[in-house]
Structure formats: C-alpha cells, structure tokens
Design a protein around this motif. Sequence first.
Motif, PDB file in Angstrom:
ATOM      1  N   GLU A 186       0.818  -1.211   0.000  1.00  0.00           N
ATOM      2  CA  GLU A 186       0.000   0.000   0.000  1.00  0.00           C
ATOM      3  C   GLU A 186       0.850   1.258   0.000  1.00  0.00           C
ATOM      4  OE1 GLU A 186      -2.313  -0.703   3.483  1.00  0.00           O
ATOM      5  OE2 GLU A 186      -3.746  -2.013   2.439  1.00  0.00           O
ATOM      6  N   THR A 187       2.131   1.100   0.400  1.00  0.00           N
ATOM      7  CA  THR A 187       3.085   2.202   0.362  1.00  0.00           C
ATOM      8  C   THR A 187       4.400   1.656  -0.178  1.00  0.00           C
ATOM      9  OG1 THR A 187       4.124   1.866   2.531  1.00  0.00           O
ATOM     10  CG2 THR A 187       2.036   3.089   2.489  1.00  0.00           C
ATOM     11  N   VAL A 188       5.271   2.550  -0.575  1.00  0.00           N
ATOM     12  CA  VAL A 188       6.561   2.121  -1.106  1.00  0.00           C
ATOM     13  C   VAL A 188       7.364   1.379  -0.039  1.00  0.00           C
ATOM     14  CG1 VAL A 188       7.809   4.252  -0.560  1.00  0.00           C
ATOM     15  CG2 VAL A 188       8.516   2.884  -2.537  1.00  0.00           C
ATOM     16  N   ASP A 189       7.125   1.703   1.229  1.00  0.00           N
ATOM     17  CA  ASP A 189       7.851   1.044   2.317  1.00  0.00           C
ATOM     18  C   ASP A 189       7.499  -0.441   2.420  1.00  0.00           C
ATOM     19  OD1 ASP A 189       8.959   3.534   3.034  1.00  0.00           O
ATOM     20  OD2 ASP A 189       7.210   3.993   4.268  1.00  0.00           O
ATOM     21  N   ASP A 190       6.314  -0.829   1.952  1.00  0.00           N
ATOM     22  CA  ASP A 190       5.884  -2.229   2.034  1.00  0.00           C
ATOM     23  C   ASP A 190       6.669  -3.153   1.106  1.00  0.00           C
ATOM     24  OD1 ASP A 190       3.872  -1.620   3.893  1.00  0.00           O
ATOM     25  OD2 ASP A 190       2.456  -1.097   2.295  1.00  0.00           O
ATOM     26  N   ILE A 191       7.425  -2.574   0.168  1.00  0.00           N
ATOM     27  CA  ILE A 191       8.217  -3.392  -0.765  1.00  0.00           C
ATOM     28  C   ILE A 191       9.502  -3.891  -0.099  1.00  0.00           C
ATOM     29  CG2 ILE A 191       9.451  -3.357  -2.987  1.00  0.00           C
ATOM     30  CD1 ILE A 191       7.466  -1.332  -3.990  1.00  0.00           C
ATOM     31  N   GLU A 192       9.900  -3.227   0.947  1.00  0.00           N
ATOM     32  CA  GLU A 192      11.169  -3.539   1.611  1.00  0.00           C
ATOM     33  C   GLU A 192      11.314  -5.032   1.898  1.00  0.00           C
ATOM     34  OE1 GLU A 192      14.866  -2.572   2.972  1.00  0.00           O
ATOM     35  OE2 GLU A 192      13.417  -1.065   2.337  1.00  0.00           O
ATOM     36  N   GLY A 193      12.387  -5.636   1.365  1.00  0.00           N
ATOM     37  CA  GLY A 193      12.724  -7.023   1.656  1.00  0.00           C
ATOM     38  C   GLY A 193      12.051  -8.065   0.785  1.00  0.00           C
ATOM     39  N   LEU A 194      11.087  -7.684  -0.037  1.00  0.00           N
ATOM     40  CA  LEU A 194      10.428  -8.665  -0.899  1.00  0.00           C
ATOM     41  C   LEU A 194      11.362  -9.113  -2.019  1.00  0.00           C
ATOM     42  CD1 LEU A 194       6.862  -7.107  -1.371  1.00  0.00           C
ATOM     43  CD2 LEU A 194       7.489  -9.035   0.099  1.00  0.00           C
ATOM     44  N   LYS A 195      11.363 -10.415  -2.292  1.00  0.00           N
ATOM     45  CA  LYS A 195      12.123 -10.939  -3.433  1.00  0.00           C
ATOM     46  C   LYS A 195      11.224 -10.854  -4.660  1.00  0.00           C
ATOM     47  CE  LYS A 195      12.937 -14.867  -1.397  1.00  0.00           C
ATOM     48  NZ  LYS A 195      13.382 -16.276  -1.181  1.00  0.00           N
ATOM     49  N   ILE A 196      11.593  -9.981  -5.594  1.00  0.00           N
ATOM     50  CA  ILE A 196      10.751  -9.710  -6.752  1.00  0.00           C
ATOM     51  C   ILE A 196      11.453 -10.135  -8.040  1.00  0.00           C
ATOM     52  CG2 ILE A 196       9.535  -7.931  -8.083  1.00  0.00           C
ATOM     53  CD1 ILE A 196       8.360  -8.371  -5.315  1.00  0.00           C
ATOM     54  N   ARG A 197      10.797 -11.014  -8.783  1.00  0.00           N
ATOM     55  CA  ARG A 197      11.319 -11.376 -10.107  1.00  0.00           C
ATOM     56  C   ARG A 197      11.172 -10.188 -11.047  1.00  0.00           C
ATOM     57  NH1 ARG A 197       9.148 -11.114 -15.567  1.00  0.00           N
ATOM     58  NH2 ARG A 197      10.771 -12.126 -16.822  1.00  0.00           N
ATOM     59  N   VAL A 198      12.243  -9.893 -11.782  1.00  0.00           N
ATOM     60  CA  VAL A 198      12.210  -8.793 -12.746  1.00  0.00           C
ATOM     61  C   VAL A 198      12.718  -9.281 -14.100  1.00  0.00           C
ATOM     62  CG1 VAL A 198      12.519  -7.018 -10.977  1.00  0.00           C
ATOM     63  CG2 VAL A 198      14.535  -7.974 -12.131  1.00  0.00           C
ATOM     64  N   VAL A 199      12.455  -8.468 -15.108  1.00  0.00           N
ATOM     65  CA  VAL A 199      12.956  -8.717 -16.461  1.00  0.00           C
ATOM     66  C   VAL A 199      14.484  -8.765 -16.433  1.00  0.00           C
ATOM     67  CG1 VAL A 199      13.076  -7.720 -18.789  1.00  0.00           C
ATOM     68  CG2 VAL A 199      10.958  -7.598 -17.480  1.00  0.00           C
TER      69      VAL A 199
ATOM     70  N   PRO B 271      16.545 -11.375 -11.493  1.00  0.00           N
ATOM     71  CA  PRO B 271      16.255 -11.471 -12.928  1.00  0.00           C
ATOM     72  C   PRO B 271      15.939 -12.912 -13.322  1.00  0.00           C
ATOM     73  CG  PRO B 271      18.614 -11.286 -12.576  1.00  0.00           C
ATOM     74  CD  PRO B 271      17.973 -11.133 -11.226  1.00  0.00           C
ATOM     75  N   MET B 272      14.957 -13.097 -14.207  1.00  0.00           N
ATOM     76  CA  MET B 272      14.518 -14.448 -14.547  1.00  0.00           C
ATOM     77  C   MET B 272      13.704 -14.409 -15.842  1.00  0.00           C
ATOM     78  SD  MET B 272      12.081 -16.825 -12.133  1.00  0.00           S
ATOM     79  CE  MET B 272      13.153 -16.547 -10.711  1.00  0.00           C
ATOM     80  N   PRO B 273      13.887 -15.393 -16.745  1.00  0.00           N
ATOM     81  CA  PRO B 273      13.038 -15.475 -17.939  1.00  0.00           C
ATOM     82  C   PRO B 273      11.587 -15.700 -17.544  1.00  0.00           C
ATOM     83  CG  PRO B 273      14.964 -16.892 -18.153  1.00  0.00           C
ATOM     84  CD  PRO B 273      14.922 -16.445 -16.731  1.00  0.00           C
ATOM     85  N   PHE B 274      10.665 -15.116 -18.314  1.00  0.00           N
ATOM     86  CA  PHE B 274       9.253 -15.203 -17.971  1.00  0.00           C
ATOM     87  C   PHE B 274       8.726 -16.637 -17.883  1.00  0.00           C
ATOM     88  CE2 PHE B 274       4.661 -14.930 -19.061  1.00  0.00           C
ATOM     89  CZ  PHE B 274       4.251 -14.238 -17.933  1.00  0.00           C
ATOM     90  N   PRO B 275       9.125 -17.567 -18.783  1.00  0.00           N
ATOM     91  CA  PRO B 275       8.578 -18.922 -18.681  1.00  0.00           C
ATOM     92  C   PRO B 275       8.882 -19.631 -17.351  1.00  0.00           C
ATOM     93  CG  PRO B 275       9.499 -18.586 -20.869  1.00  0.00           C
ATOM     94  CD  PRO B 275       9.913 -17.397 -20.035  1.00  0.00           C
ATOM     95  N   GLU B 276       9.856 -19.129 -16.584  1.00  0.00           N
ATOM     96  CA  GLU B 276      10.220 -19.756 -15.310  1.00  0.00           C
ATOM     97  C   GLU B 276       9.495 -19.147 -14.112  1.00  0.00           C
ATOM     98  OE1 GLU B 276      14.452 -19.616 -14.846  1.00  0.00           O
ATOM     99  OE2 GLU B 276      14.842 -20.323 -16.892  1.00  0.00           O
ATOM    100  N   VAL B 277       8.715 -18.073 -14.362  1.00  0.00           N
ATOM    101  CA  VAL B 277       8.189 -17.289 -13.250  1.00  0.00           C
ATOM    102  C   VAL B 277       7.155 -18.044 -12.428  1.00  0.00           C
ATOM    103  CG1 VAL B 277       6.895 -15.208 -12.644  1.00  0.00           C
ATOM    104  CG2 VAL B 277       8.720 -15.089 -14.339  1.00  0.00           C
ATOM    105  N   TYR B 278       6.213 -18.721 -13.061  1.00  0.00           N
ATOM    106  CA  TYR B 278       5.147 -19.396 -12.307  1.00  0.00           C
ATOM    107  C   TYR B 278       5.732 -20.371 -11.290  1.00  0.00           C
ATOM    108  CZ  TYR B 278       0.773 -21.838 -11.274  1.00  0.00           C
ATOM    109  OH  TYR B 278      -0.317 -22.376 -10.631  1.00  0.00           O
ATOM    110  N   THR B 279       6.661 -21.209 -11.739  1.00  0.00           N
ATOM    111  CA  THR B 279       7.262 -22.198 -10.847  1.00  0.00           C
ATOM    112  C   THR B 279       8.025 -21.523  -9.719  1.00  0.00           C
ATOM    113  OG1 THR B 279       7.434 -23.802 -12.639  1.00  0.00           O
ATOM    114  CG2 THR B 279       8.833 -24.166 -10.721  1.00  0.00           C
ATOM    115  N   ALA B 280       8.738 -20.438 -10.033  1.00  0.00           N
ATOM    116  CA  ALA B 280       9.496 -19.724  -9.001  1.00  0.00           C
ATOM    117  C   ALA B 280       8.570 -19.133  -7.945  1.00  0.00           C
ATOM    118  CB  ALA B 280      10.337 -18.626  -9.650  1.00  0.00           C
TER     119      ALA B 280
END
Length: 337
Positions: free
Chosen positions: A161-174, A192-201
């Motif tokens: 809900e705020t930018v502070d809530d992103i802190e520490g999250l592991k986020i897959r990116v292009v 970073p990760m190819p899109f076809p691998e995202v669901y499993t990750a």
Amino acid sequence: MRNILKGLLAGVVLASLMPFAAQAEIHKQTIRFSSAGSEGSPLVEGQHKFAELVEEKSDGKIKVKVFPAGMLGGDMQAVSSLQGGVLQASVMNAGLLSSLVPDFALLDLPFLFETPEEADAVMDGPVGDIFAEELDEKGLVALSYWELGFRELTNSRRPVETVDDIEGLKIRVVQSPIYLDMFNALGANAVPMPFPEVYTALETGTVDGQENPAPSILTAKLNEVQEYMTLTRHTYNPMVMLYSKPLWEKLDPDEQALLQEAATEAAEYQRQLSRDSDAQAIEDLKADGMVVTELSSEEVARFREKTKPVADAYAAKADPEVVELLNESIAQVRDAQ
C-alpha cells in the motif's frame, strides 16, 4: 523504421489494389514466430493475427507457425537465433534489447510514460526509426512495434500500500539491468529471470512476487500463486516484432513487402487488443480473489522520488539526441491534451 522501409512500402501502396500472390511469385515457406507470451494473451493473439494476415495475403503460400510460452527458448535465446538465421521471427519487450542497443533502456525508465498514446508517439516517430536503424546493424529487422502495456506489482506475502511495504520482498524482474536497479532502489531484492520460469518460481517460493501487465498476469495464471496486486504502473513496455536479417535478405522484395504490411496491420490490432484487455484483466483478477490495491497520487510521487536516481543515471548514459527526441515526442502529446 519508416525511413528504412520507405521505398519498400511505396511499392506496397502502389500494388495494394491486387492480392500479393497475383502480383509476383511468392514462394511456399513456413515462418517460425516465437515469443515468451502465454497462449490467450494479447501478445500471442497478435502473433496469430499476423499468421492469419500472412496466409491470406499470400494465398496460403506462406504459413506462420506460432510458438508461444518460450517453447523455442527465452527472449535472449531468440535474439541469438534470429541473428544466426536459425529462427525467422520473434516479438519481445523492447527494453530487453538494451544489451544490444543501449538506448533501448530509455523505454524502461521508471514512470516515463503516462499514457499509451505517449509511447505510440515515441515508437512510431523518429525515436522508433533510430531504434530500427540500430537493430539493423545488429542483424535484426524491426518490422513493427507492439505493446505489453503498463506493469503492475504482485506478491504473495502482504498488500503493498506504500513504497515502504516493498522492503525485503524478493521480486522477479525482467533480465535487464534497469529493472534490477529500479526494484533494488525501491527496497526489494530483485531477481532477474526469464518469464517462462516465473510461475514455478512463485509457486515454490523462490521469489515472493513479480511485475507484469494485468493481462499477462491473468493469462499466465500467476494469480494462482500470488494473492496481492498493486497498480503501480511503474513502467510501460513497448514491444518490437523482429525478423532475422540474414533470412530477411534471402526473401524476394515482394515477400518482404507482404510481411511488412502484415506486421504493420498486426501491430495495430495487437495494441488495441492489449489496451482493451487491461481494465478487464484487473476486474477478472479481482473476481478471482486477488486483493488489488490502488495507490494514491501522493504515494505514486514517493515511488517516483525513490526511482528518480535510477531514471537519471540511465538517461545520462543514453545518446543525448535520442533523449531529446523522446522527451519532445512525449511533450507534444501532453501539450495536445
């Protein structure tokens, strides 16, 4: 792009009253057309539209076989295959090409575009022409520009809900440096990760979340393994439809003209489909139980502020002429509103 193909397209216009197959000898052939998109997504629907147009314009002599969902490998593998003449065509996030053409990183600057029309003005104007020329030097023919759309953030741990809530999250990116820098600047641990691998990750907890346009999230069924979505609209992704230059040069001019015309028509269809699908996808995700958060304008400003150093750093690395043309194109659209 228009400058590169101006002479070729003039021939298309002059001959437009007759079917292509009646104008010249069109050779029987099959074109393999890949993407990382999921079946049913606006991206893959655009691929099928291109296939339909090519078959129609060639009286069935040219077949296009669509390979979605990374069936022929990820986007960067597709680039190598195109350059090597192993694969005919692919369509991908334009920002992924920044490793070949550094100026492409400009398209992924955080909060660069506010509307799709601003992106159209950039990609269909002199900036798009420059990108096409630079890709040509790398063994790739840019046939048309499509869109993936505005990207949103999802995760499985908590509402953002705020930018502070992103802190520490592991986020897959292009797989592009600017995405790593952007999300690390927001406090995430970017992966970073190819899109076809995202669901499993996501399913296995290798990463907590990811960021993609709503139609991509829906068609890839990422909501099955993600509970929360925030409408950040942090980046807008134009896409580029590419053809292998070594294979393009083996085509007759009439075949090139046919494929160019089909690619242009498919781009118009795909862009509109993508835009029509965006709002509906958000509603469908809500209906399926996803918790969707809309940010206040004040919170969006905090996101912009946190990512501004990243935007400034990448803009400073780019060709100043391209930066100026890009800003002028966007300003013209905003001034006209």
